[in-house]
Design an enzyme around this catalytic site. Structure first.
Site, PDB file in Angstrom:
ATOM      1  CE  LYS A  14      49.554  33.320  43.623  1.00 35.84           C
ATOM      2  NZ  LYS A  14      50.621  33.706  42.796  1.00 35.84           N
ATOM      3  NE  ARG A  89      53.636  33.626  48.867  1.00 39.16           N
ATOM      4  CZ  ARG A  89      52.850  34.203  48.149  1.00 39.16           C
ATOM      5  NH1 ARG A  89      51.624  34.106  48.439  1.00 39.16           N
ATOM      6  NH2 ARG A  89      53.032  34.915  46.962  1.00 39.16           N
ATOM      7  NE  ARG A 128      50.044  42.496  39.586  1.00 40.27           N
ATOM      8  CZ  ARG A 128      50.278  41.463  40.253  1.00 40.27           C
ATOM      9  NH1 ARG A 128      49.276  40.335  40.445  1.00 40.27           N
ATOM     10  NH2 ARG A 128      51.250  41.163  40.455  1.00 40.27           N
ATOM     11  NE  ARG A 163      51.024  42.927  44.157  1.00 41.21           N
ATOM     12  CZ  ARG A 163      50.897  41.777  44.156  1.00 41.21           C
ATOM     13  NH1 ARG A 163      49.524  41.171  43.692  1.00 41.21           N
ATOM     14  NH2 ARG A 163      51.752  40.749  44.565  1.00 41.21           N
ATOM     15  NE  ARG A 174      55.893  39.086  43.836  1.00 41.07           N
ATOM     16  CZ  ARG A 174      55.252  39.967  42.939  1.00 41.07           C
ATOM     17  NH1 ARG A 174      55.756  41.024  42.534  1.00 41.07           N
ATOM     18  NH2 ARG A 174      53.949  39.660  42.623  1.00 41.07           N
TER      19      ARG A 174
HETATM   20  P1  AP5 Z   1      47.017  37.757  38.654  1.00 38.48           P
HETATM   21  O1  AP5 Z   1      46.012  37.077  38.545  1.00 38.48           O
HETATM   22  O2  AP5 Z   1      46.995  39.098  39.789  1.00 38.48           O
HETATM   23  O3  AP5 Z   1      48.287  36.826  39.101  1.00 38.48           O
HETATM   24  P2  AP5 Z   1      48.709  36.365  40.788  1.00 38.48           P
HETATM   25  O4  AP5 Z   1      49.072  34.927  40.431  1.00 38.48           O
HETATM   26  O5  AP5 Z   1      47.506  36.387  41.709  1.00 38.48           O
HETATM   27  O6  AP5 Z   1      49.941  37.403  41.062  1.00 38.48           O
HETATM   28  P3  AP5 Z   1      50.519  37.916  42.478  1.00 38.48           P
HETATM   29  O7  AP5 Z   1      51.393  38.726  41.863  1.00 38.48           O
HETATM   30  O8  AP5 Z   1      49.160  38.331  43.121  1.00 38.48           O
HETATM   31  O9  AP5 Z   1      50.882  36.770  43.104  1.00 38.48           O
HETATM   32  P4  AP5 Z   1      52.093  36.667  44.192  1.00 38.48           P
HETATM   33  O10 AP5 Z   1      51.864  35.037  44.721  1.00 38.48           O
HETATM   34  O11 AP5 Z   1      53.319  37.184  43.756  1.00 38.48           O
HETATM   35  O12 AP5 Z   1      51.487  37.660  45.193  1.00 38.48           O
HETATM   36  P5  AP5 Z   1      50.486  37.657  46.533  1.00 38.48           P
HETATM   37  O13 AP5 Z   1      49.659  38.826  46.433  1.00 38.48           O
HETATM   38  O14 AP5 Z   1      49.953  36.293  46.646  1.00 38.48           O
HETATM   39  O15 AP5 Z   1      47.564  38.114  37.397  1.00 38.48           O
HETATM   40  C1  AP5 Z   1      48.865  38.731  37.034  1.00 38.48           C
HETATM   41  C2  AP5 Z   1      48.584  39.746  35.939  1.00 38.48           C
HETATM   42  O16 AP5 Z   1      48.527  38.746  34.832  1.00 38.48           O
HETATM   43  C3  AP5 Z   1      47.428  40.404  35.884  1.00 38.48           C
HETATM   44  O17 AP5 Z   1      47.818  41.832  35.411  1.00 38.48           O
HETATM   45  C4  AP5 Z   1      46.234  39.946  34.954  1.00 38.48           C
HETATM   46  O18 AP5 Z   1      45.483  40.685  34.370  1.00 38.48           O
HETATM   47  C5  AP5 Z   1      47.236  39.022  33.845  1.00 38.48           C
HETATM   48  N1  AP5 Z   1      46.675  37.873  33.599  1.00 38.48           N
HETATM   49  C6  AP5 Z   1      46.175  36.851  34.632  1.00 38.48           C
HETATM   50  N2  AP5 Z   1      45.981  35.864  33.669  1.00 38.48           N
HETATM   51  C7  AP5 Z   1      46.399  36.008  32.563  1.00 38.48           C
HETATM   52  C8  AP5 Z   1      46.290  35.177  31.363  1.00 38.48           C
HETATM   53  N3  AP5 Z   1      45.829  33.930  31.637  1.00 38.48           N
HETATM   54  N4  AP5 Z   1      46.680  35.543  30.258  1.00 38.48           N
HETATM   55  C9  AP5 Z   1      47.159  36.771  30.117  1.00 38.48           C
HETATM   56  N5  AP5 Z   1      47.198  37.834  31.358  1.00 38.48           N
HETATM   57  C10 AP5 Z   1      46.891  37.397  32.434  1.00 38.48           C
HETATM   58  O19 AP5 Z   1      51.731  37.808  47.802  1.00 38.48           O
HETATM   59  C11 AP5 Z   1      52.302  39.306  47.857  1.00 38.48           C
HETATM   60  C12 AP5 Z   1      53.383  39.151  48.913  1.00 38.48           C
HETATM   61  O20 AP5 Z   1      52.482  38.843  50.051  1.00 38.48           O
HETATM   62  C13 AP5 Z   1      54.392  37.926  48.922  1.00 38.48           C
HETATM   63  O21 AP5 Z   1      55.533  38.320  48.143  1.00 38.48           O
HETATM   64  C14 AP5 Z   1      54.632  37.934  50.505  1.00 38.48           C
HETATM   65  O22 AP5 Z   1      55.431  38.917  50.761  1.00 38.48           O
HETATM   66  C15 AP5 Z   1      53.289  38.030  51.108  1.00 38.48           C
HETATM   67  N6  AP5 Z   1      52.430  36.717  51.220  1.00 38.48           N
HETATM   68  C16 AP5 Z   1      51.102  36.392  50.951  1.00 38.48           C
HETATM   69  N7  AP5 Z   1      50.933  35.231  51.084  1.00 38.48           N
HETATM   70  C17 AP5 Z   1      51.878  34.806  52.160  1.00 38.48           C
HETATM   71  C18 AP5 Z   1      52.211  33.753  53.010  1.00 38.48           C
HETATM   72  N8  AP5 Z   1      51.306  32.580  52.827  1.00 38.48           N
HETATM   73  N9  AP5 Z   1      53.297  33.534  53.774  1.00 38.48           N
HETATM   74  C19 AP5 Z   1      54.161  34.587  53.666  1.00 38.48           C
HETATM   75  N10 AP5 Z   1      54.042  35.754  52.996  1.00 38.48           N
HETATM   76  C20 AP5 Z   1      52.933  35.968  52.249  1.00 38.48           C
HETATM   77 MG    MG Z   2      47.338  37.814  43.410  1.00 37.83          MG
END
Ligand code: AP5
Ligand code: MG
Length: 219
Positions: A14, A89, A128, A163, A174
């Site tokens: 994402k 979410r 990552r 992280r 997650r």
């Molecule tokens: P990356 O692009 O970083 O993936 P991502 O989908 O952004 O993953 P996240 O771990 O950030 O998602 P998440 O939903 O768990 O966390 P968030 O920060 O939103 O890519 C991942 C890796 O793969 C990287 O190393 C990249 O280089 C590699 N990669 C990418 N694309 C690739 C490809 N095509 N091929 C190969 N490699 C690739 O949320 C974190 C926490 O915040 C949640 O758990 C929750 O506690 C809280 N939170 C956030 N939003 C809310 C909400 N709305 N409500 C309540 N709690 C919330």
């Molecule tokens: Mg992310």
């Protein structure tokens, strides 16, 4: 440009795709995870709560999210479209988001879903690495995303870190939260005919090309 929501499991790409879309179409990338990771650095009760919740892999309370998101979406740079990465979410957040959209006279826009299997996600999670200075993202388990020098950012020379929720234990939580709370959003938005699905296991470039095709055909 219309608004875009990315819905996908942890580490599906994402953030990676949001950055590319933001750069190409000059619209802001709003990652609720990134916003919360700033909040968790604060030496306050809410900072501690967010740190604990994120590290365990659960969801932060909806009320906190509503305050953060409505404030951000009301800012001037969101007037011509924005990318939401990580919000809504759960179904409650989606219902609240509909109300926020109405108040801000904004439209839902596109819902882009990255589909990908659990094994690939676990590999991306453990690999990552992020630059502590410029936030560039790497992956030591993906050949094309590995930094040239171990633990050092190619772009600015900063140190790379992991992280607090990028371990297999937190990932299991997650991923379960995604299946139970977030995935039902697909039905919620499917009814509006705005959901576009992309195979998230392909290369970053191929996925981005597919996304631009969706956006440009639908514009
Ligand atoms: P990356 O692009 O970083 O993936 P991502 O989908 O952004 O993953 P996240 O771990 O950030 O998602 P998440 O939903 O768990 O966390 P968030 O920060 O939103 O890519 C991942 C890796 O793969 C990287 O190393 C990249 O280089 C590699 N990669 C990418 N694309 C690739 C490809 N095509 N091929 C190969 N490699 C690739 O949320 C974190 C926490 O915040 C949640 O758990 C929750 O506690 C809280 N939170 C956030 N939003 C809310 C909400 N709305 N409500 C309540 N709690 C919330
Ligand atoms: Mg992310």
């Amino acid at each position: 440009m219309k608004n875009i929501i990315f819905i996908a499991p942890p580490a599906a790409g994402k953030g990676t795709q949001s950055n590319l879309v933001a750069e190409k179409y000059h619209i802001p990338h709003i990652s609720t995870g990134d916003i919360l990771r700033e909040v968790m650095k604060e030496d306050s009760e809410i900072g501690e709560y967010v740190l604990e919740t994120i590290t365990g892999g659960g969801l932060v309370k909806d009320e906190i999210m509503y305050t953060l998101i409505e404030k951000r979406l009301g800012e001037e740079d969101c007037k011509n479209g924005y990318i939401l990465d990580g919000f809504p979410r759960n179904v409650e957040q989606a219902e609240k988001y509909d109300e926020i959209l109405a108040r801000l006279h904004q439209e839902l826009g596109y819902v882009i879903v990255l589909e990908i299997d659990e094994k690939t996600l676990a590999r991306r999670i453990t690999g990552r690495r992020i630059c502590e200075d410029c936030n560039a993202v790497y992956n030591i388990n993906v050949e094309s995303e590995t930094p040239e020098v171990e633990s050092i950012c190619d772009l600015c020379g900063g140190k790379l870190y992991q992280r607090s929720d990028d371990n297999l234990e937190a990932f299991q939580n997650r991923y379960q939260v995604y299946l139970e709370k977030t995935k039902p959003l697909l039905d919620y938005y499917e009814k509006e005919g705005k959901v576009f699905r992309v195979d998230g296991s392909q290369s970053i470039e191929v996925i981005f090309k597919k996304i631009t095709e969706i956006l440009e055909e639908a514009i």
